[in-house]
Design a protein around this motif. Structure first.
Motif, mmCIF file in Angstrom:
data_model
loop_
_atom_site.group_PDB
_atom_site.id
_atom_site.type_symbol
_atom_site.label_atom_id
_atom_site.label_comp_id
_atom_site.label_asym_id
_atom_site.label_seq_id
_atom_site.Cartn_x
_atom_site.Cartn_y
_atom_site.Cartn_z
ATOM 1 N N ALA A 14 0.843 -1.205 0.000
ATOM 2 C CA ALA A 14 0.000 0.000 0.000
ATOM 3 C C ALA A 14 0.875 1.252 0.000
ATOM 4 O O ALA A 14 0.609 2.214 -0.738
ATOM 5 C CB ALA A 14 -0.932 -0.005 1.211
ATOM 6 N N ALA A 15 1.938 1.246 0.787
ATOM 7 C CA ALA A 15 2.866 2.385 0.813
ATOM 8 C C ALA A 15 3.575 2.539 -0.528
ATOM 9 O O ALA A 15 3.792 3.669 -1.005
ATOM 10 C CB ALA A 15 3.876 2.212 1.944
ATOM 11 N N ALA A 16 3.932 1.433 -1.161
ATOM 12 C CA ALA A 16 4.580 1.490 -2.480
ATOM 13 C C ALA A 16 3.635 2.108 -3.512
ATOM 14 O O ALA A 16 4.066 2.930 -4.341
ATOM 15 C CB ALA A 16 5.012 0.094 -2.919
ATOM 16 N N CYS A 17 2.366 1.744 -3.465
ATOM 17 C CA CYS A 17 1.386 2.332 -4.391
ATOM 18 C C CYS A 17 1.240 3.829 -4.136
ATOM 19 O O CYS A 17 1.167 4.620 -5.090
ATOM 20 C CB CYS A 17 0.032 1.629 -4.254
ATOM 21 S SG CYS A 17 0.012 -0.049 -4.896
ATOM 22 N N ALA A 18 1.202 4.218 -2.874
ATOM 23 C CA ALA A 18 1.138 5.648 -2.546
ATOM 24 C C ALA A 18 2.380 6.361 -3.076
ATOM 25 O O ALA A 18 2.298 7.479 -3.600
ATOM 26 C CB ALA A 18 1.008 5.844 -1.040
ATOM 27 N N GLY A 19 3.537 5.702 -2.975
ATOM 28 C CA GLY A 19 4.775 6.271 -3.505
ATOM 29 C C GLY A 19 4.723 6.438 -5.014
ATOM 30 O O GLY A 19 5.173 7.460 -5.548
ATOM 31 N N LEU A 20 4.180 5.456 -5.710
ATOM 32 C CA LEU A 20 4.052 5.552 -7.172
ATOM 33 C C LEU A 20 3.179 6.740 -7.573
ATOM 34 O O LEU A 20 3.512 7.490 -8.490
ATOM 35 C CB LEU A 20 3.471 4.255 -7.748
ATOM 36 C CG LEU A 20 4.378 3.028 -7.759
ATOM 37 C CD1 LEU A 20 3.581 1.780 -8.149
ATOM 38 C CD2 LEU A 20 5.540 3.241 -8.708
ATOM 39 N N VAL A 47 -3.626 1.887 -9.958
ATOM 40 C CA VAL A 47 -2.590 1.851 -8.909
ATOM 41 C C VAL A 47 -3.224 2.213 -7.560
ATOM 42 O O VAL A 47 -2.960 1.554 -6.543
ATOM 43 C CB VAL A 47 -1.416 2.812 -9.233
ATOM 44 C CG1 VAL A 47 -0.487 2.952 -8.036
ATOM 45 C CG2 VAL A 47 -0.643 2.323 -10.450
ATOM 46 N N ILE A 48 -4.073 3.232 -7.563
ATOM 47 C CA ILE A 48 -4.764 3.626 -6.332
ATOM 48 C C ILE A 48 -5.650 2.488 -5.840
ATOM 49 O O ILE A 48 -5.679 2.181 -4.643
ATOM 50 C CB ILE A 48 -5.568 4.918 -6.550
ATOM 51 C CG1 ILE A 48 -4.607 6.098 -6.764
ATOM 52 C CG2 ILE A 48 -6.517 5.185 -5.389
ATOM 53 C CD1 ILE A 48 -5.274 7.365 -7.286
ATOM 54 N N ALA A 49 -6.370 1.838 -6.759
ATOM 55 C CA ALA A 49 -7.252 0.721 -6.372
ATOM 56 C C ALA A 49 -6.455 -0.401 -5.721
ATOM 57 O O ALA A 49 -6.842 -0.924 -4.660
ATOM 58 C CB ALA A 49 -8.017 0.202 -7.585
ATOM 59 N N VAL A 50 -5.334 -0.781 -6.327
ATOM 60 C CA VAL A 50 -4.490 -1.833 -5.747
ATOM 61 C C VAL A 50 -4.011 -1.395 -4.362
ATOM 62 O O VAL A 50 -4.056 -2.167 -3.403
ATOM 63 C CB VAL A 50 -3.286 -2.163 -6.665
ATOM 64 C CG1 VAL A 50 -2.322 -3.112 -5.967
ATOM 65 C CG2 VAL A 50 -3.762 -2.766 -7.976
ATOM 66 N N GLY A 51 -3.572 -0.155 -4.258
ATOM 67 C CA GLY A 51 -3.089 0.353 -2.972
ATOM 68 C C GLY A 51 -4.160 0.354 -1.897
ATOM 69 O O GLY A 51 -3.904 -0.033 -0.758
ATOM 70 N N VAL A 52 -5.357 0.773 -2.270
ATOM 71 C CA VAL A 52 -6.463 0.803 -1.294
ATOM 72 C C VAL A 52 -6.817 -0.615 -0.853
ATOM 73 O O VAL A 52 -7.063 -0.859 0.340
ATOM 74 C CB VAL A 52 -7.687 1.543 -1.882
ATOM 75 C CG1 VAL A 52 -8.939 1.303 -1.055
ATOM 76 C CG2 VAL A 52 -7.394 3.032 -1.998
ATOM 77 N N LEU A 55 -4.151 -1.721 1.475
ATOM 78 C CA LEU A 55 -4.276 -0.981 2.738
ATOM 79 C C LEU A 55 -5.407 -1.549 3.582
ATOM 80 O O LEU A 55 -5.247 -1.757 4.792
ATOM 81 C CB LEU A 55 -4.514 0.507 2.461
ATOM 82 C CG LEU A 55 -4.704 1.390 3.691
ATOM 83 C CD1 LEU A 55 -3.436 1.382 4.560
ATOM 84 C CD2 LEU A 55 -5.073 2.805 3.281
ATOM 85 N N MET A 56 -6.544 -1.824 2.940
ATOM 86 C CA MET A 56 -7.666 -2.414 3.677
ATOM 87 C C MET A 56 -7.279 -3.773 4.247
ATOM 88 O O MET A 56 -7.620 -4.094 5.390
ATOM 89 C CB MET A 56 -8.895 -2.536 2.769
ATOM 90 C CG MET A 56 -9.516 -1.203 2.440
ATOM 91 S SD MET A 56 -10.889 -1.173 1.239
ATOM 92 C CE MET A 56 -11.485 -2.809 1.125
#
Length: 163
Positions: A14-20, A47-52, A55-56
């Motif tokens: 999730a942090a990696a997706c936020a970084g991207l 990317v946001i969807a994968v990260g969310v 994260l969930m």
């Protein structure tokens, strides 16, 4: 060898997706002045969807069955994003006479068209998506985003198949 637990992996991804997304907005868009095309925006959404989803999964920290559901959803989202990265790479590889016409800015799409029509146009892409604005090691932006999606899908599959 002890592997990190599902929660730690989910939070790291999730942090990696936020970084991207942060790199896309603050470096490429704001610092370099590269305007995202329709397919770039679509890829960002994935990317946001994968990260969310990760994260969930990290915050929820479900039992094995729940973890597999989150991992499956994240993997599907990564595959979806991969599709649009490949589509943009295909557009970038077209001969100039085959490139579709450029469309209006995204802001205008949502002002002038219904949400479903605007989203449909975003998913199709346009001539702006065929322009190579940036490369690293001979690979354009959607190529690197595809590499990211493959990595995200690999982690999702690992989480899905992990005992």
């Amino acid at each position: 060898m002890n592997l990190p637990n599902n929660r730690a992996i989910s939070l790291i991804v999730a942090a990696a997706c936020a970084g991207l997304i942060a790199i896309a907005i603050f470096y490429f868009q704001n610092h370099l002045g590269l305007e995202p095309c329709y397919l770039c925006i679509t890829q960002r959404v994935f990317v946001i969807a994968v990260g969310v989803i990760f994260l969930m999964a990290g915050l929820h920290n479900p039992a094995a069955k729940g973890q597999k559901i989150y991992a499956g959803l994240a993997t599907l989202a990564a595959f979806g994003g991969s599709f649009f990265s490949i589509k943009q790479l295909w557009l970038q590889g077209l001969p100039e006479d085959k490139v579709p016409a450029c469309g209006p800015p995204v802001d205008y799409l949502f002002d002038a068209f219904s949400a479903t029509d605007a989203i449909s146009m975003l998913l199709r892409g346009d001539g702006n998506c065929a322009e190579v604005q940036w490369q690293l090691l001979g690979i354009s932006m959607p190529g690197w985003v595809l590499v990211s999606f493959v990595g995200l899908a690999a982690v999702g599959l690992f989480q899905l198949l992990r005992k």
